[in-house]
Design a protein around this motif. Structure first.
Motif, short mmCIF file in Angstrom:
data_model
loop_
_atom_site.label_atom_id
_atom_site.label_comp_id
_atom_site.label_asym_id
_atom_site.label_seq_id
_atom_site.Cartn_x
_atom_site.Cartn_y
_atom_site.Cartn_z
N GLU A 112 0.83 -1.21 0.00
CA GLU A 112 0.00 0.00 0.00
C GLU A 112 0.86 1.26 0.00
OE1 GLU A 112 -3.31 0.65 -0.42
OE2 GLU A 112 -3.46 -1.48 -0.88
N ALA A 113 1.85 1.31 0.87
CA ALA A 113 2.72 2.48 0.94
C ALA A 113 3.48 2.67 -0.38
CB ALA A 113 3.71 2.34 2.10
N PHE A 114 3.94 1.57 -0.95
CA PHE A 114 4.66 1.63 -2.22
C PHE A 114 3.76 2.22 -3.31
CE2 PHE A 114 6.38 0.01 -6.17
CZ PHE A 114 7.75 0.15 -6.00
N LEU A 115 2.55 1.73 -3.41
CA LEU A 115 1.62 2.22 -4.43
C LEU A 115 1.18 3.65 -4.18
CD1 LEU A 115 -0.56 -0.98 -4.99
CD2 LEU A 115 1.29 -0.09 -6.43
N ASN A 116 1.33 4.12 -2.96
CA ASN A 116 1.00 5.51 -2.64
C ASN A 116 2.21 6.43 -2.78
OD1 ASN A 116 -1.77 5.26 -2.14
ND2 ASN A 116 -1.37 4.44 -0.10
N GLY A 117 3.29 5.92 -3.37
CA GLY A 117 4.43 6.78 -3.69
C GLY A 117 5.66 6.61 -2.84
N LYS A 118 5.63 5.76 -1.84
CA LYS A 118 6.81 5.56 -1.00
C LYS A 118 7.70 4.48 -1.65
CE LYS A 118 4.72 7.13 3.27
NZ LYS A 118 4.85 8.49 2.92
N MET A 119 8.34 4.88 -2.75
CA MET A 119 9.13 3.97 -3.56
C MET A 119 10.63 4.13 -3.36
SD MET A 119 6.98 4.65 -7.09
CE MET A 119 8.01 3.62 -8.08
N ASP A 120 11.03 5.03 -2.49
CA ASP A 120 12.45 5.38 -2.37
C ASP A 120 13.36 4.20 -2.04
OD1 ASP A 120 12.09 8.01 -3.10
OD2 ASP A 120 11.80 8.70 -1.04
N ASP A 121 12.92 3.30 -1.15
CA ASP A 121 13.76 2.15 -0.80
C ASP A 121 14.09 1.32 -2.03
OD1 ASP A 121 13.73 2.93 1.82
OD2 ASP A 121 12.26 1.43 2.48
N MET A 122 13.07 1.04 -2.83
CA MET A 122 13.26 0.23 -4.04
C MET A 122 14.13 0.97 -5.05
SD MET A 122 12.31 -2.67 -5.61
CE MET A 122 10.76 -3.23 -4.95
N ILE A 123 13.84 2.24 -5.28
CA ILE A 123 14.60 3.01 -6.26
C ILE A 123 16.06 3.15 -5.82
CG2 ILE A 123 14.86 5.31 -7.29
CD1 ILE A 123 11.77 5.44 -7.36
N ASP A 124 16.28 3.42 -4.54
CA ASP A 124 17.66 3.54 -4.05
C ASP A 124 18.41 2.22 -4.20
OD1 ASP A 124 17.23 6.19 -3.40
OD2 ASP A 124 16.80 5.78 -1.28
N ALA A 125 17.74 1.10 -3.97
CA ALA A 125 18.37 -0.21 -4.14
C ALA A 125 18.73 -0.45 -5.61
CB ALA A 125 17.45 -1.32 -3.63
N LEU A 126 17.84 -0.04 -6.53
CA LEU A 126 18.11 -0.18 -7.97
C LEU A 126 19.27 0.70 -8.41
CD1 LEU A 126 14.43 -0.33 -9.20
CD2 LEU A 126 16.16 -2.11 -9.59
N ILE A 127 19.32 1.92 -7.90
CA ILE A 127 20.42 2.83 -8.24
C ILE A 127 21.74 2.28 -7.72
CG2 ILE A 127 21.39 5.12 -7.77
CD1 ILE A 127 18.46 6.19 -7.87
N SER A 128 21.75 1.78 -6.49
CA SER A 128 22.96 1.19 -5.92
C SER A 128 23.43 -0.01 -6.73
CB SER A 128 22.73 0.77 -4.47
OG SER A 128 22.48 1.90 -3.68
N ALA A 129 22.49 -0.87 -7.12
CA ALA A 129 22.85 -2.05 -7.92
C ALA A 129 23.40 -1.64 -9.28
CB ALA A 129 21.63 -2.95 -8.09
N ASP A 130 22.80 -0.61 -9.87
CA ASP A 130 23.27 -0.12 -11.18
C ASP A 130 24.69 0.44 -11.07
OD1 ASP A 130 22.77 0.60 -14.02
OD2 ASP A 130 22.94 2.66 -13.24
#
Length: 193
Positions: free
Chosen positions: A165-183
């Motif tokens: 629910e939080a993710f779909l409401n815009g709290k995506m930073d954890d996922m995006i930060d993990a993707l940026i770090s992996a990249d």
């Protein structure tokens, strides 16, 4: 549309096939249904005025052909411009003045080159969009949204968030930060080897 500084650099990892697993309200037996959606994230390109590089042009003058009486036989008022890198040629002999013909030919050349440039840019954007979207097949998924378990899993990096629910409401930073770090880690690894 997402606007703001660095929006594309943060959201570019959202491109691909997103898989949704849920139990619809109309499903009496509680079976999970799977759907997919393809996402393409592209930066908005600003329209730029096309600059004509005069060093890339070969400009020649010649006598006009056709009707015009004695004037066309005596003066070289027609102008031919060749864009050397592309081979595009513009001939102009509409006006009696060489200067007017040259100005008109330059305008035509500029518009043809701008049109060619814009078509190439559009093809590049379409190609990028096609490569990001893929076929839309479930096997190409980059992320799964599992409603019964309340989790989101990014399959590229094996990262799971347990707050759907939080993710779909815009709290995506954890996922995006993990993707940026992996990249970044992948780029560093590729640069070292």
């Amino acid at each position: 549309m997402v606007e703001g500084d660095g929006a594309y650099s943060r959201y570019k990892f959202e491109s691909g096939v997103h898989r949704v697993q849920r139990v619809p309200e109309t499903e009496a037996q509680g079976r999970i249904q799977t759907s997919t959606a393809t996402v393409a994230v592209l930066p908005e390109v600003d329209d730029v005025d096309f600059e004509l590089n005069m060093d890339e042009l070969e400009i020649t003058r010649h006598r006009s052909a056709g009707a015009g009486g004695q004037h066309v036989n005596k003066t070289e008022s027609a102008v031919r411009i060749i864009h050397i890198p592309t081979g595009i040629t513009v001939d102009c002999q509409d006006e009696r003045s060489q200067i007017k013909n040259k100005d008109k030919a330059l305008k035509i050349m500029k518009s043809r080159l701008a049109d060619m440039y814009n078509r190439e840019k559009e093809q590049a954007v379409q190609s990028e969009r096609r490569s990001q979207v893929g076929t839309g097949d479930r096997s190409e998924r980059i992320r799964t949204y599992n409603y019964p378990q309340g989790r989101i899993t990014d399959h590229r990096i094996g990262y799971t968030v347990h707050s759907l629910e939080a993710f779909l409401n815009g709290k995506m930073d954890d996922m995006i930060d993990a993707l940026i770090s992996a990249d970044r880690a992948e780029k560093l690894k590729a640069g070292i080897e």
